[in-house]
Design a protein around this motif. Structure first.
Motif, mmCIF file in Angstrom:
data_model
loop_
_atom_site.group_PDB
_atom_site.id
_atom_site.type_symbol
_atom_site.label_atom_id
_atom_site.label_comp_id
_atom_site.label_asym_id
_atom_site.label_seq_id
_atom_site.Cartn_x
_atom_site.Cartn_y
_atom_site.Cartn_z
ATOM 1 N N LYS A 21 0.952 -1.228 0.091
ATOM 2 C CA LYS A 21 0.040 -0.039 0.005
ATOM 3 C C LYS A 21 0.866 1.313 0.005
ATOM 4 O O LYS A 21 0.565 2.214 -0.787
ATOM 5 C CB LYS A 21 -1.042 0.159 1.226
ATOM 6 C CG LYS A 21 -1.965 1.025 1.187
ATOM 7 C CD LYS A 21 -2.674 0.909 2.400
ATOM 8 C CE LYS A 21 -3.770 2.276 2.618
ATOM 9 N NZ LYS A 21 -4.440 2.088 3.744
ATOM 10 N N GLN A 22 1.981 1.293 0.689
ATOM 11 C CA GLN A 22 2.886 2.558 1.029
ATOM 12 C C GLN A 22 3.443 2.546 -0.591
ATOM 13 O O GLN A 22 3.727 3.959 -1.087
ATOM 14 C CB GLN A 22 3.762 2.393 1.805
ATOM 15 C CG GLN A 22 3.340 2.512 3.265
ATOM 16 C CD GLN A 22 4.302 2.059 4.396
ATOM 17 O OE1 GLN A 22 5.678 1.548 4.064
ATOM 18 N NE2 GLN A 22 4.026 2.294 5.659
ATOM 19 N N GLN A 23 4.118 1.287 -1.132
ATOM 20 C CA GLN A 23 4.723 1.477 -2.431
ATOM 21 C C GLN A 23 3.628 2.141 -3.306
ATOM 22 O O GLN A 23 4.070 2.958 -4.355
ATOM 23 C CB GLN A 23 5.282 0.237 -2.633
ATOM 24 C CG GLN A 23 6.447 -0.168 -2.021
ATOM 25 C CD GLN A 23 6.865 -1.440 -2.556
ATOM 26 O OE1 GLN A 23 6.610 -2.349 -3.153
ATOM 27 N NE2 GLN A 23 8.096 -1.773 -2.268
ATOM 28 N N ALA A 24 2.553 1.757 -3.390
ATOM 29 C CA ALA A 24 1.427 2.270 -4.400
ATOM 30 C C ALA A 24 1.042 3.847 -4.185
ATOM 31 O O ALA A 24 1.094 4.605 -5.242
ATOM 32 C CB ALA A 24 0.128 1.405 -4.273
ATOM 33 N N GLN A 25 1.361 4.291 -2.989
ATOM 34 C CA GLN A 25 1.025 5.440 -2.654
ATOM 35 C C GLN A 25 2.302 6.486 -3.125
ATOM 36 O O GLN A 25 2.143 7.485 -3.489
ATOM 37 C CB GLN A 25 0.800 5.849 -1.122
ATOM 38 C CG GLN A 25 -0.643 5.401 -0.966
ATOM 39 C CD GLN A 25 -0.752 5.651 0.615
ATOM 40 O OE1 GLN A 25 0.192 5.761 1.391
ATOM 41 N NE2 GLN A 25 -1.930 5.339 1.209
ATOM 42 N N ASN A 26 3.255 5.834 -2.997
ATOM 43 C CA ASN A 26 4.653 6.552 -3.088
ATOM 44 C C ASN A 26 4.821 6.637 -4.705
ATOM 45 O O ASN A 26 5.681 7.586 -5.315
ATOM 46 C CB ASN A 26 5.883 6.059 -2.754
ATOM 47 C CG ASN A 26 5.847 6.204 -1.103
ATOM 48 O OD1 ASN A 26 5.159 7.371 -0.533
ATOM 49 N ND2 ASN A 26 6.615 5.512 -0.415
ATOM 50 N N GLN A 27 4.512 5.709 -5.539
ATOM 51 C CA GLN A 27 4.832 5.478 -6.803
ATOM 52 C C GLN A 27 4.275 6.582 -7.808
ATOM 53 O O GLN A 27 5.057 7.088 -8.549
ATOM 54 C CB GLN A 27 4.295 4.274 -7.400
ATOM 55 C CG GLN A 27 5.413 3.173 -7.876
ATOM 56 C CD GLN A 27 4.967 2.024 -8.325
ATOM 57 O OE1 GLN A 27 3.927 1.762 -8.390
ATOM 58 N NE2 GLN A 27 5.714 1.109 -8.751
ATOM 59 N N PRO A 28 3.235 7.069 -7.582
ATOM 60 C CA PRO A 28 2.693 8.164 -8.507
ATOM 61 C C PRO A 28 3.378 9.490 -8.242
ATOM 62 O O PRO A 28 3.819 10.155 -9.381
ATOM 63 C CB PRO A 28 1.069 8.314 -8.050
ATOM 64 C CG PRO A 28 0.712 6.941 -7.503
ATOM 65 C CD PRO A 28 1.937 6.589 -6.892
ATOM 66 N N SER A 29 3.835 9.752 -7.025
ATOM 67 C CA SER A 29 4.623 10.984 -6.794
ATOM 68 C C SER A 29 6.010 10.733 -7.510
ATOM 69 O O SER A 29 6.632 11.845 -8.027
ATOM 70 C CB SER A 29 4.865 11.339 -5.509
ATOM 71 O OG SER A 29 5.439 10.325 -4.884
ATOM 72 N N ASP A 30 6.540 9.596 -7.769
ATOM 73 C CA ASP A 30 7.862 9.329 -7.999
ATOM 74 C C ASP A 30 7.629 9.462 -9.840
ATOM 75 O O ASP A 30 8.469 10.310 -10.223
ATOM 76 C CB ASP A 30 8.499 8.055 -7.618
ATOM 77 C CG ASP A 30 8.905 7.866 -6.418
ATOM 78 O OD1 ASP A 30 9.077 9.022 -5.863
ATOM 79 O OD2 ASP A 30 9.008 6.733 -5.861
ATOM 80 N N ILE A 31 6.793 8.901 -10.285
ATOM 81 C CA ILE A 31 6.372 8.962 -11.522
ATOM 82 C C ILE A 31 6.204 10.586 -12.050
ATOM 83 O O ILE A 31 6.781 10.855 -12.974
ATOM 84 C CB ILE A 31 5.465 7.901 -12.299
ATOM 85 C CG1 ILE A 31 5.804 6.698 -11.944
ATOM 86 C CG2 ILE A 31 4.900 8.367 -13.693
ATOM 87 C CD1 ILE A 31 4.689 5.873 -12.081
ATOM 88 N N GLN A 32 5.207 11.112 -11.387
ATOM 89 C CA GLN A 32 5.025 12.427 -11.683
ATOM 90 C C GLN A 32 6.263 13.249 -11.587
ATOM 91 O O GLN A 32 6.159 14.201 -12.307
ATOM 92 C CB GLN A 32 3.981 12.976 -10.577
ATOM 93 C CG GLN A 32 3.492 14.272 -10.924
ATOM 94 C CD GLN A 32 2.251 14.458 -10.369
ATOM 95 O OE1 GLN A 32 2.252 14.441 -9.028
ATOM 96 N NE2 GLN A 32 1.373 15.554 -10.574
ATOM 97 N N ALA A 33 7.382 13.134 -10.634
ATOM 98 C CA ALA A 33 8.460 14.028 -10.366
ATOM 99 C C ALA A 33 9.425 13.804 -11.531
ATOM 100 O O ALA A 33 10.022 14.589 -12.138
ATOM 101 C CB ALA A 33 9.163 13.599 -9.275
ATOM 102 N N ALA A 34 9.564 12.450 -11.970
ATOM 103 C CA ALA A 34 10.386 11.877 -13.166
ATOM 104 C C ALA A 34 9.651 12.630 -14.475
ATOM 105 O O ALA A 34 10.620 13.103 -15.329
ATOM 106 C CB ALA A 34 10.530 10.671 -13.372
ATOM 107 N N TYR A 35 8.268 12.610 -14.638
ATOM 108 C CA TYR A 35 7.771 13.447 -15.710
ATOM 109 C C TYR A 35 8.023 14.725 -15.730
ATOM 110 O O TYR A 35 8.320 15.401 -16.793
ATOM 111 C CB TYR A 35 6.264 12.891 -15.746
ATOM 112 C CG TYR A 35 5.438 13.687 -16.827
ATOM 113 C CD1 TYR A 35 5.677 12.995 -18.069
ATOM 114 C CD2 TYR A 35 4.597 14.739 -16.633
ATOM 115 C CE1 TYR A 35 4.971 13.589 -19.232
ATOM 116 C CE2 TYR A 35 3.742 15.453 -17.699
ATOM 117 C CZ TYR A 35 4.127 14.765 -19.073
ATOM 118 O OH TYR A 35 3.328 15.219 -19.858
#
Length: 119
Positions: A21-35
């Protein structure tokens, strides 16, 4: 013993679910930051190309592109130098292919000529 194993398995399952659950919540922000970072990089590159289009003749741009393919570090250094010259207003007109060649010669370190003489 089996009740302890069952409890231990239940704890492991809950912990695994929490981590997922924590990884799923953190992933979008990482992807968004990379984008966002990729977009900023693309925008900077577009600005750089626009400036180079203004200050270089087509032949000089072609030479710079070829240089960047063969020696990326030198090509980037030359681009940055040209852009800084343009931004400071020290370029009176477009740079021709010959002028770019001369600038490249000045940037290259002097090669020492070695000769072997036999006695």
């Amino acid at each position: 013993m089996s009740t302890m194993d069952d409890e231990l398995n239940e704890i492991r399952k809950r912990r695994l679910a929490e981590i997922q659950k924590q990884q799923a919540q953190n992933q979008p922000s990482d992807i968004q930051a990379a984008y966002q970072q990729e977009q900023a990089k693309a925008e900077m590159e577009a600005q750089k190309q626009t400036i180079l289009r203004q200050i270089l003749t087509p032949e000089a741009r072609e030479r710079l592109t070829t240089l960047k393919m063969s020696r990326p570090a030198l090509g980037e250094q030359l681009e940055m130098q040209l852009i800084s010259l343009a931004q400071s207003g020290r370029l009176p007109s477009q740079i021709s292919d010959e002028q770019l060649k001369n600038l490249l010669m000045k940037m290259q370190p002097k090669k020492r000529k070695t000769s072997i003489t036999r006695v």
